[in-house]
Scaffold this motif. Structure first.
Motif, PDB file in Angstrom:
ATOM      1  N   VAL A 161       0.819  -1.208   0.000  1.00  0.00           N
ATOM      2  CA  VAL A 161       0.000   0.000   0.000  1.00  0.00           C
ATOM      3  C   VAL A 161       0.855   1.261   0.000  1.00  0.00           C
ATOM      4  N   PHE A 162       2.141   1.127   0.298  1.00  0.00           N
ATOM      5  CA  PHE A 162       3.046   2.281   0.297  1.00  0.00           C
ATOM      6  C   PHE A 162       3.562   2.521  -1.123  1.00  0.00           C
ATOM      7  N   ALA A 163       2.782   3.247  -1.903  1.00  0.00           N
ATOM      8  CA  ALA A 163       3.138   3.586  -3.281  1.00  0.00           C
ATOM      9  C   ALA A 163       2.307   4.787  -3.703  1.00  0.00           C
ATOM     10  N   SER A 164       2.734   5.430  -4.786  1.00  0.00           N
ATOM     11  CA  SER A 164       1.981   6.579  -5.293  1.00  0.00           C
ATOM     12  C   SER A 164       0.621   6.152  -5.834  1.00  0.00           C
ATOM     13  N   VAL A 165       0.619   5.062  -6.588  1.00  0.00           N
ATOM     14  CA  VAL A 165      -0.613   4.520  -7.156  1.00  0.00           C
ATOM     15  C   VAL A 165      -0.693   3.048  -6.777  1.00  0.00           C
ATOM     16  N   VAL A 166      -1.754   2.669  -6.070  1.00  0.00           N
ATOM     17  CA  VAL A 166      -1.955   1.290  -5.637  1.00  0.00           C
ATOM     18  C   VAL A 166      -3.144   0.720  -6.386  1.00  0.00           C
ATOM     19  N   LEU A 167      -2.916  -0.361  -7.118  1.00  0.00           N
ATOM     20  CA  LEU A 167      -4.000  -1.030  -7.823  1.00  0.00           C
ATOM     21  C   LEU A 167      -4.513  -2.167  -6.956  1.00  0.00           C
TER      22      LEU A 167
ATOM     23  N   ALA B  59       3.014   7.335   7.523  1.00  0.00           N
ATOM     24  CA  ALA B  59       2.409   8.069   6.412  1.00  0.00           C
ATOM     25  C   ALA B  59       2.787   7.405   5.091  1.00  0.00           C
ATOM     26  N   VAL B  60       1.843   7.386   4.152  1.00  0.00           N
ATOM     27  CA  VAL B  60       2.114   6.752   2.858  1.00  0.00           C
ATOM     28  C   VAL B  60       2.683   7.735   1.842  1.00  0.00           C
ATOM     29  N   GLY B  61       2.694   9.015   2.166  1.00  0.00           N
ATOM     30  CA  GLY B  61       3.270   9.998   1.251  1.00  0.00           C
ATOM     31  C   GLY B  61       2.227  10.630   0.348  1.00  0.00           C
ATOM     32  N   ARG B  62       2.705  11.505  -0.498  1.00  0.00           N
ATOM     33  CA  ARG B  62       1.846  12.269  -1.395  1.00  0.00           C
ATOM     34  C   ARG B  62       2.530  12.389  -2.751  1.00  0.00           C
TER      35      ARG B  62
ATOM     36  N   GLY C  35      -4.580   8.722   4.726  1.00  0.00           N
ATOM     37  CA  GLY C  35      -3.253   8.740   4.108  1.00  0.00           C
ATOM     38  C   GLY C  35      -2.166   8.208   5.023  1.00  0.00           C
ATOM     39  N   GLN C  36      -2.539   7.305   5.918  1.00  0.00           N
ATOM     40  CA  GLN C  36      -1.578   6.758   6.866  1.00  0.00           C
ATOM     41  C   GLN C  36      -2.013   5.353   7.270  1.00  0.00           C
ATOM     42  N   VAL C  37      -1.038   4.583   7.768  1.00  0.00           N
ATOM     43  CA  VAL C  37      -1.283   3.218   8.217  1.00  0.00           C
ATOM     44  C   VAL C  37      -0.805   3.101   9.652  1.00  0.00           C
ATOM     45  N   THR C  38      -1.623   2.511  10.516  1.00  0.00           N
ATOM     46  CA  THR C  38      -1.240   2.291  11.904  1.00  0.00           C
ATOM     47  C   THR C  38      -1.040   0.795  12.138  1.00  0.00           C
TER      48      THR C  38
ATOM     49  N   LEU D  36      -7.991  -1.139   4.164  1.00  0.00           N
ATOM     50  CA  LEU D  36      -7.761   0.001   3.279  1.00  0.00           C
ATOM     51  C   LEU D  36      -8.466   1.272   3.751  1.00  0.00           C
ATOM     52  N   LEU D  37      -9.429   1.133   4.667  1.00  0.00           N
ATOM     53  CA  LEU D  37     -10.254   2.279   5.023  1.00  0.00           C
ATOM     54  C   LEU D  37      -9.438   3.417   5.625  1.00  0.00           C
ATOM     55  N   GLU D  38      -8.558   3.100   6.582  1.00  0.00           N
ATOM     56  CA  GLU D  38      -7.786   4.156   7.236  1.00  0.00           C
ATOM     57  C   GLU D  38      -6.857   4.857   6.246  1.00  0.00           C
ATOM     58  N   VAL D  39      -6.155   4.065   5.447  1.00  0.00           N
ATOM     59  CA  VAL D  39      -5.175   4.668   4.546  1.00  0.00           C
ATOM     60  C   VAL D  39      -5.861   5.473   3.443  1.00  0.00           C
ATOM     61  N   MET D  40      -7.041   5.062   3.013  1.00  0.00           N
ATOM     62  CA  MET D  40      -7.758   5.809   1.985  1.00  0.00           C
ATOM     63  C   MET D  40      -8.276   7.141   2.522  1.00  0.00           C
ATOM     64  N   GLU D  41      -8.677   7.147   3.778  1.00  0.00           N
ATOM     65  CA  GLU D  41      -9.252   8.355   4.356  1.00  0.00           C
ATOM     66  C   GLU D  41      -8.192   9.271   4.956  1.00  0.00           C
TER      67      GLU D  41
END
Length: 318
Positions: free
Chosen positions: A103-109, A141-144, A131-134, A124-129
């Motif tokens: 999930v740590f990428a600019s574009v995740v398919l 943070a997954v970055g921007r 932008g971070q993973v706990t 996926l819910l937390e990271v989609m909303e």
């Protein structure tokens, strides 16, 4: 946003569309919608048959913005840690080390997302909303930029888990690619198998962030906001819907309309921008009542009727 900035935004946006379009021939509108989702810092849901170019779209976008790309094949036995990552104890350093997941990428398919269990989908819910993973109480943070492109196969439903409404609501846009026209098909058949390998970056990931920040400054008149509010309210009060678009849906429409306006070289939103985006932004957020569903009514039909009967508010003269 100044007129000069809007002109630069439109020129850059067209360059991005053209670059991605080298890999997806004849798909100008879906490509524009996908890039709109990225610049509005949202996520895209593609519901389409296999072999229509969904993976190519994700790879082409990542290559165009000089970002990274990961593909996750969702299966029933996929675990949440397979998506987000896991903490492992290193005996040499006597410390726990975090190993990031795909999930740590600019574009995740997220390929065939509805084949995974609800628990893995929820990962996926937390990271989609946010932008971070706990993981284990530590936030990463997954970055921007960060964008999830999830796919669903509308034909084969055996062994799938339907996405709950709460997760569907987190996708900014839902669309489909469809099959290319005859001329594009011939060109695809005559060319290379993977057309994304020849793409060159057009902008950097930092420039994507700049464009996203600029899009937020696009002016939207109170009359257009009133139009968006009346559209979403109409979806909730319609006789054929059990659940209409929420305030989050209205916010999503505003965010997308700002990017759409900037992509056309305007520093202000028009009601036509809202109309153009209402279907891909709102349709997947509607839940039809049982009678309408049995009668074969689609959410798109309900939205078409609402758009026809809801007139835009009159813009104030500047």
């Amino acid at each position: 946003m100044t007129p000069e900035q809007s002109a630069w935004f439109a020129e850059t946006f067209d360059a991005l569309v053209g670059n991605v379009g080298q890999a997806l021939l004849g798909k100008d509108r879906p490509v524009r919608l996908a890039l709109t989702a990225m610049l509005a810092e949202g996520h895209l849901l593609l519901e389409d048959a296999p072999g229509t170019g969904k993976t190519s779209l994700a790879k082409a976008i990542a290559a165009t913005v000089q970002g990274t790309h990961h593909r996750i094949q969702f299966t029933p036995d996929l675990l949440p840690s397979d998506v987000t990552g896991v903490t492992i104890y290193d005996q040499g350093s006597h410390k726990f080390e975090f190993h990031p997941g795909p999930v740590f990428a600019s574009v995740v398919l997220a390929d065939e997302i509805n084949r995974a269990s609800p628990k893995t989908q929820a990962a996926l819910l937390e990271v989609m909303e946010e932008g971070q993973v706990t993981v284990d109480g530590v936030t990463h943070a997954v970055g921007r930029p960060f964008m999830v492109i999830a796919t669903q196969n509308p034909i084969e439903q055996a062994g799938t888990y339907r996405l709950p409404e709460a997760q569907l609501d987190r996708f900014l846009i839902k669309t489909s690619l469809g099959y290319p026209d005859r001329a594009s098909t011939i060109e695809i058949l005559a060319g290379a198998r993977d057309r994304t390998t020849n793409l060159t970056p057009r902008i950097t990931t930092q420039a994507v962030g700049t464009m996203a920040d600029l899009a937020r400054t696009v002016h939207i008149d109170e009359a257009v906001l009133d139009y968006v509010a009346r559209l979403t309210e109409s979806t909730r009060s319609d006789a054929q819907t059990a659940l209409g678009a929420s305030v989050r849906g209205g916010l999503a429409l505003v965010r997308c309309a700002k990017v759409w306006a900037a992509s056309e070289g305007r520093e202000y939103v028009l009601p036509d921008d809202v109309k153009d985006l209402a279907q891909p932004v709102l349709a997947h957020r509607l839940v039809l009542d049982t009678e309408a569903e049995f009668a074969g009514v689609r959410a798109a039909d309900v939205l078409d009727r609402i758009l026809e009967t809801t007139a835009p508010s009159v813009l104030r003269a500047v």
